[in-house]
Design a protein around this motif. Structure first.
Motif, PDB file in Angstrom:
ATOM      1  N   GLU A  15       0.826  -1.205   0.000  1.00 40.70           N
ATOM      2  CA  GLU A  15       0.000   0.000   0.000  1.00 40.70           C
ATOM      3  C   GLU A  15       0.862   1.257   0.000  1.00 40.70           C
ATOM      4  OE1 GLU A  15      -4.107   1.352   2.281  1.00 40.70           O
ATOM      5  OE2 GLU A  15      -2.675   0.104   3.370  1.00 40.70           O
ATOM      6  N   ASN A  37      -3.155   5.372  -1.851  1.00 40.73           N
ATOM      7  CA  ASN A  37      -4.268   4.426  -1.937  1.00 40.73           C
ATOM      8  C   ASN A  37      -5.299   4.718  -0.860  1.00 40.73           C
ATOM      9  OD1 ASN A  37      -1.603   2.157  -2.335  1.00 40.73           O
ATOM     10  ND2 ASN A  37      -2.887   2.863  -4.022  1.00 40.73           N
ATOM     11  N   ARG A  38      -4.808   4.974   0.353  1.00 36.05           N
ATOM     12  CA  ARG A  38      -5.684   5.381   1.464  1.00 36.05           C
ATOM     13  C   ARG A  38      -5.023   6.532   2.207  1.00 36.05           C
ATOM     14  NH1 ARG A  38      -6.992   1.778   5.821  1.00 36.05           N
ATOM     15  NH2 ARG A  38      -4.951   0.818   5.499  1.00 36.05           N
ATOM     16  N   THR A  63     -10.074   5.854   1.251  1.00 39.72           N
ATOM     17  CA  THR A  63      -9.472   6.191  -0.042  1.00 39.72           C
ATOM     18  C   THR A  63      -9.827   7.640  -0.350  1.00 39.72           C
ATOM     19  OG1 THR A  63     -11.401   5.578  -1.368  1.00 39.72           O
ATOM     20  CG2 THR A  63      -9.833   3.811  -0.806  1.00 39.72           C
ATOM     21  N   GLU A  92     -13.451   7.722  -1.304  1.00 39.55           N
ATOM     22  CA  GLU A  92     -14.352   7.515  -0.163  1.00 39.55           C
ATOM     23  C   GLU A  92     -14.458   8.768   0.701  1.00 39.55           C
ATOM     24  OE1 GLU A  92     -13.636   2.702   0.513  1.00 39.55           O
ATOM     25  OE2 GLU A  92     -12.473   4.179   1.661  1.00 39.55           O
TER      26      GLU A  92
END
Length: 333
Positions: free
Chosen positions: A32, A205-206, A220, A223
């Motif tokens: 990640e 990614n997040r 994310t 989101e």
């Protein structure tokens, strides 16, 4: 051993009455590119310093690549690379000599060092300047060399603490490309701290939004922006009283998801901003209120930060604090 790259449980760092990191729980998966987004003084660098074993937590625990940061600090250090916010290169040495020194410190033999220096210098496009003293490098070249140095010992995880701070926009974009390539093509897990919204949005990614030592929300970029529930309408009125009057009028209006005011500015989140604007303007005219400006845009991470913290990220920048100065003293030593 944990399968996660990083796992923390209520990790905390306190200096006298100042809670620099406040009971943080995060999990970063292998592969990640994870972002810590927040203003200067929010606790990002302090958290990184604990995870890289430079600072001991006041309480809580954490594992990095499966190793406990307090019980197995040597294993943690062997598993990570760090690119610090402030340069720690020896500017009297050449680029190659800086890399060679780092390789020696990590126990690489002569053949390993030679092969790895060639690889990482090519990766960051500095092979032509490997024998130049670092003092002659530009800011962007120094940052690329620091990334190369962080990769010398084949780390599983790379910490990037404000990697593009102070760089011009063009150089910043180049560094972003190197970071993307390392994560995507070389499958290097990364944790990036930044107060640049665009940087977090483009790379991560997040993202965990951090403020006053606490994680406010994680998700994310899509989101986080979607959590606001629609378009952002910003209205500038002639006075704070008029702004409050407008908030009272629209607080229960169908189609309006959230509404807030700051001084003479009203911010409305609506599922369909274009459809709502004509009705909003009509209502304000009926109330005898004057609107000086109207802006409509899709949610950004700036809007997310404002929504969850109640302030813009720039309002929190430059907060003086003991943790930052303490970390800088450690790095100098």
């Amino acid at each position: 051993m944990s399968d996660a790259a990083i796992h923390t449980e209520r990790i905390t760092k306190q200096y006298d009455n100042l809670m620099a990191v406040d009971n943080i729980d995060i999990t970063v998966e292998k592969g990640e590119l994870f972002g810590l987004l927040g203003p200067n003084g929010a606790g990002k660098s302090t958290l990184i310093s604990m995870l890289s074993t430079m600072l001991r937590p006041t309480s809580g625990k954490a594992t990095v690549w499966g190793y406990d940061i307090s019980r197995n600090p040597t294993k943690v250090r062997q598993s990570i690379g760090v690119v610090f916010q402030e340069t720690t290169l020896d500017q009297k040495l050449t680029g190659r000599e800086n890399l060679d020194l780092h390789g020696r410190l990590y126990g690489l033999n002569k053949k390993q060092r030679s092969e790895r220096m060639k690889e990482v210098l090519e990766l960051v496009e500095l092979s032509k300047w490997e024998n130049e003293i670092v003092q002659k490098y530009s800011g962007g070249m120094m940052r690329r060399l620091e990334i190369a140095r962080g990769l010398m010992h084949y780390p599983n995880l790379l910490f990037l603490d404000e990697p593009t701070i102070g760089l011009d926009p063009q150089t910043r974009n180049h560094i972003w490309e190197y970071i993307r390539e390392l994560n995507r093509d070389k499958n290097i897990t990364m944790v990036l701290t930044t107060h640049y919204m665009e940087e977090a949005d483009k790379l991560c990614n997040r993202i965990a939004i951090i403020d006053h030592g606490r994680i406010i929300t994680i998700g994310t970029p899509h989101e986080l922006k979607s959590s606001l529930g629609g378009d952002i309408i910003t209205l500038g009125l002639t006075s704070e009283a008029n702004a409050r009057a407008l908030v009272g009028q629209f607080s229960t209006r169908p189609g309006v998801n959230t509404i807030s005011t700051s001084e003479n500015v009203v911010r409305i989140t609506a599922a369909n901003g274009e459809r709502e604007i004509p009705d909003i303007l009509g209502t304000t005219a009926q109330l005898g209120l004057t609107i000086e400006s109207v802006n409509l845009h899709k949610p950004t991470l700036d809007d997310v930060f404002l929504h969850y913290t109640g302030k813009g990220i720039r309002e929190g920048e430059g907060i003086p604090g003991r943790p930052k100065s303490r970390v800088r003293r450690i790095l100098r030593r």
